[in-house]
Design a protein around this motif. Structure first.
Motif, PDB file in Angstrom:
ATOM      1  N   LEU A  61       1.038  -1.111  -0.004  1.00 49.34           N
ATOM      2  CA  LEU A  61      -0.299   0.028  -0.088  1.00 49.34           C
ATOM      3  C   LEU A  61       0.952   1.307  -0.204  1.00 49.34           C
ATOM      4  CD1 LEU A  61      -2.963   0.814  -0.141  1.00 49.34           C
ATOM      5  CD2 LEU A  61      -2.365   0.573   3.044  1.00 49.34           C
ATOM      6  N   LEU A  62       1.997   1.303   0.343  1.00 46.79           N
ATOM      7  CA  LEU A  62       2.706   2.517   0.814  1.00 46.79           C
ATOM      8  C   LEU A  62       3.616   2.201  -0.471  1.00 46.79           C
ATOM      9  CD1 LEU A  62       4.724   2.368   4.042  1.00 46.79           C
ATOM     10  CD2 LEU A  62       3.921   4.262   3.469  1.00 46.79           C
ATOM     11  N   LEU A  63       3.554   0.921  -1.188  1.00 45.61           N
ATOM     12  CA  LEU A  63       4.322   1.502  -2.336  1.00 45.61           C
ATOM     13  C   LEU A  63       3.540   2.098  -3.361  1.00 45.61           C
ATOM     14  CD1 LEU A  63       6.570  -1.894  -2.123  1.00 45.61           C
ATOM     15  CD2 LEU A  63       7.731   0.681  -2.050  1.00 45.61           C
ATOM     16  N   SER A  64       2.321   1.517  -2.903  1.00 46.99           N
ATOM     17  CA  SER A  64       0.998   2.633  -3.916  1.00 46.99           C
ATOM     18  C   SER A  64       0.917   4.233  -4.101  1.00 46.99           C
ATOM     19  CB  SER A  64       0.088   1.807  -4.399  1.00 46.99           C
ATOM     20  OG  SER A  64      -0.316   1.898  -3.052  1.00 46.99           O
ATOM     21  N   ALA A  70      -1.571  18.800  -9.647  1.00 50.61           N
ATOM     22  CA  ALA A  70      -0.568  20.039  -9.824  1.00 50.61           C
ATOM     23  C   ALA A  70      -2.746  21.253 -10.126  1.00 50.61           C
ATOM     24  CB  ALA A  70      -0.503  19.980 -11.055  1.00 50.61           C
ATOM     25  N   ASP A  71      -2.358  21.460  -9.074  1.00 50.29           N
ATOM     26  CA  ASP A  71      -3.535  22.781  -9.003  1.00 50.29           C
ATOM     27  C   ASP A  71      -2.882  23.927  -9.318  1.00 50.29           C
ATOM     28  OD1 ASP A  71      -2.141  23.983  -6.467  1.00 50.29           O
ATOM     29  OD2 ASP A  71      -2.970  22.705  -5.021  1.00 50.29           O
ATOM     30  N   GLU A  72      -4.178  25.524  -9.233  1.00 50.38           N
ATOM     31  CA  GLU A  72      -3.490  26.408  -9.939  1.00 50.38           C
ATOM     32  C   GLU A  72      -2.687  27.122  -8.844  1.00 50.38           C
ATOM     33  OE1 GLU A  72      -5.485  28.044 -12.108  1.00 50.38           O
ATOM     34  OE2 GLU A  72      -6.516  26.770 -12.170  1.00 50.38           O
ATOM     35  N   THR A  73      -2.201  27.048  -7.731  1.00 49.97           N
ATOM     36  CA  THR A  73      -1.303  27.552  -7.067  1.00 49.97           C
ATOM     37  C   THR A  73       0.166  26.584  -6.748  1.00 49.97           C
ATOM     38  OG1 THR A  73      -1.715  26.023  -4.413  1.00 49.97           O
ATOM     39  CG2 THR A  73      -2.905  28.526  -5.232  1.00 49.97           C
ATOM     40  N   GLY A  74      -0.289  25.352  -7.172  1.00 58.13           N
ATOM     41  CA  GLY A  74       1.328  24.868  -7.352  1.00 58.13           C
ATOM     42  C   GLY A  74       1.111  23.478  -7.777  1.00 58.13           C
ATOM     43  N   VAL A  75       2.000  22.385  -7.154  1.00 60.87           N
ATOM     44  CA  VAL A  75       1.717  20.435  -7.510  1.00 60.87           C
ATOM     45  C   VAL A  75       2.474  20.796  -5.692  1.00 60.87           C
ATOM     46  CG1 VAL A  75       4.064  19.187  -8.628  1.00 60.87           C
ATOM     47  CG2 VAL A  75       3.129  20.953  -9.361  1.00 60.87           C
ATOM     48  N   THR A  76       1.568  19.038  -5.148  1.00 64.16           N
ATOM     49  CA  THR A  76       1.969  18.632  -4.133  1.00 64.16           C
ATOM     50  C   THR A  76       1.890  17.363  -4.803  1.00 64.16           C
ATOM     51  OG1 THR A  76       0.094  19.563  -3.263  1.00 64.16           O
ATOM     52  CG2 THR A  76       1.271  17.232  -2.436  1.00 64.16           C
ATOM     53  N   VAL A  77       4.132  16.909  -4.006  1.00 61.96           N
ATOM     54  CA  VAL A  77       4.606  15.491  -4.831  1.00 61.96           C
ATOM     55  C   VAL A  77       4.160  14.936  -3.414  1.00 61.96           C
ATOM     56  CG1 VAL A  77       6.643  14.527  -5.541  1.00 61.96           C
ATOM     57  CG2 VAL A  77       5.966  16.521  -5.806  1.00 61.96           C
ATOM     58  N   VAL A  78       3.976  13.324  -3.292  1.00 60.07           N
ATOM     59  CA  VAL A  78       3.344  12.806  -2.452  1.00 60.07           C
ATOM     60  C   VAL A  78       4.718  11.139  -2.932  1.00 60.07           C
ATOM     61  CG1 VAL A  78       2.058  10.747  -1.139  1.00 60.07           C
ATOM     62  CG2 VAL A  78       0.743  13.328  -2.604  1.00 60.07           C
ATOM     63  N   ASN A  79       5.673  11.025  -2.325  1.00 60.32           N
ATOM     64  CA  ASN A  79       6.509   9.993  -2.765  1.00 60.32           C
ATOM     65  C   ASN A  79       5.933   9.359  -1.481  1.00 60.32           C
ATOM     66  OD1 ASN A  79       7.619  10.672  -4.558  1.00 60.32           O
ATOM     67  ND2 ASN A  79       9.119  12.191  -3.866  1.00 60.32           N
ATOM     68  N   ILE A  80       7.027   7.792  -1.315  1.00 54.92           N
ATOM     69  CA  ILE A  80       6.365   6.495  -0.959  1.00 54.92           C
ATOM     70  C   ILE A  80       6.463   6.854   1.125  1.00 54.92           C
ATOM     71  CG2 ILE A  80       7.483   4.678   0.765  1.00 54.92           C
ATOM     72  CD1 ILE A  80       8.556   4.496  -2.907  1.00 54.92           C
ATOM     73  N   ALA A  81       6.858   7.489   2.023  1.00 58.54           N
ATOM     74  CA  ALA A  81       7.153   8.206   2.973  1.00 58.54           C
ATOM     75  C   ALA A  81       7.193   9.704   3.436  1.00 58.54           C
ATOM     76  CB  ALA A  81       8.431   7.623   3.721  1.00 58.54           C
ATOM     77  N   GLY A  82       6.438  10.348   2.028  1.00 53.84           N
ATOM     78  CA  GLY A  82       6.739  11.844   2.507  1.00 53.84           C
ATOM     79  C   GLY A  82       5.517  12.599   1.460  1.00 53.84           C
ATOM     80  N   ARG A  83       5.747  13.763   1.728  1.00 52.01           N
ATOM     81  CA  ARG A  83       5.020  14.569   0.333  1.00 52.01           C
ATOM     82  C   ARG A  83       5.467  15.368   1.079  1.00 52.01           C
ATOM     83  NH1 ARG A  83      -1.639  15.130   0.413  1.00 52.01           N
ATOM     84  NH2 ARG A  83      -1.119  13.304   0.838  1.00 52.01           N
ATOM     85  N   ARG A  84       5.815  16.640  -0.628  1.00 51.45           N
ATOM     86  CA  ARG A  84       6.130  17.784  -0.614  1.00 51.45           C
ATOM     87  C   ARG A  84       5.254  18.923  -1.189  1.00 51.45           C
ATOM     88  NH1 ARG A  84      12.296  19.709  -2.255  1.00 51.45           N
ATOM     89  NH2 ARG A  84      12.122  21.676  -1.156  1.00 51.45           N
TER      90      ARG A  84
END
Length: 155
Positions: A61-64, A70-84
């Motif tokens: 589940l974590l690997l998936s 991408a939205d109007e204000t920017g980008v959210t990157v969700v990787n295996i153990a983090g979010r930026r």
């Protein structure tokens, strides 16, 4: 580019996700079924089988989990153990070179961020399309000064 998708848009490796979640569910069902059918197992042993299956499912589940939103204000990157969360101005370049396992974002602070949500593993064409779309969104949302430099003072 006039063919930009409407925001918000989510990029994720759908086939990889389906394989991981399908395998996880199958492992959970098979190991739980085996634990329940083996009559010589005590309650503690059955529980350990089921907990092991749940742990394996949790890892898959974590690997998936990886995705890019991408939205109007920017980008959210969700990787295996983090979010930026990144503002559009923070992204200088979207890279997916031949042989790369996933997209990399070159950022204004001089670092590079891996984006596991766009990976050419199982669906190479889809990953290339997604990388191009994200690159076009970054270029469309960026404010550049004359001479090609980005305006560092945008709000």
């Amino acid at each position: 580019m006039s063919d930009l998708p409407a925001l918000p848009v989510t990029f994720r490796p759908a086939r990889t996700r389906a394989v991981l979640l399908g395998a996880g569910a199958a492992i959970l069902v098979v190991i739980t079924t085996v634990a329940m059918l083996l009559e010589q197992l005590g309650p503690g042993e059955r529980l350990s089988f089921i907990l092991t299956a749940a742990l394996l499912f949790g890892v898959l589940l974590l690997l998936s989990r990886p995705k890019v939103v991408a939205d109007e204000t920017g980008v959210t990157v969700v990787n295996i153990a983090g979010r930026r969360r990144l503002d559009w101005a923070e992204i200088l370049r979207v890279n997916l070179r031949h042989g790369d396992p996933w997209v990399f974002l070159d950022l204004s602070d001089g670092t590079s961020l891996p984006v596991l949500g766009i990976q050419p593993g199982i669906a190479r064409r889809r990953a290339i399309e997604d990388a191009r779309t994200l690159r076009a969104l970054v270029e469309a949302r960026s404010v550049r000064e004359p001479g090609g430099r980005r305006d560092e003072h945008q709000g």
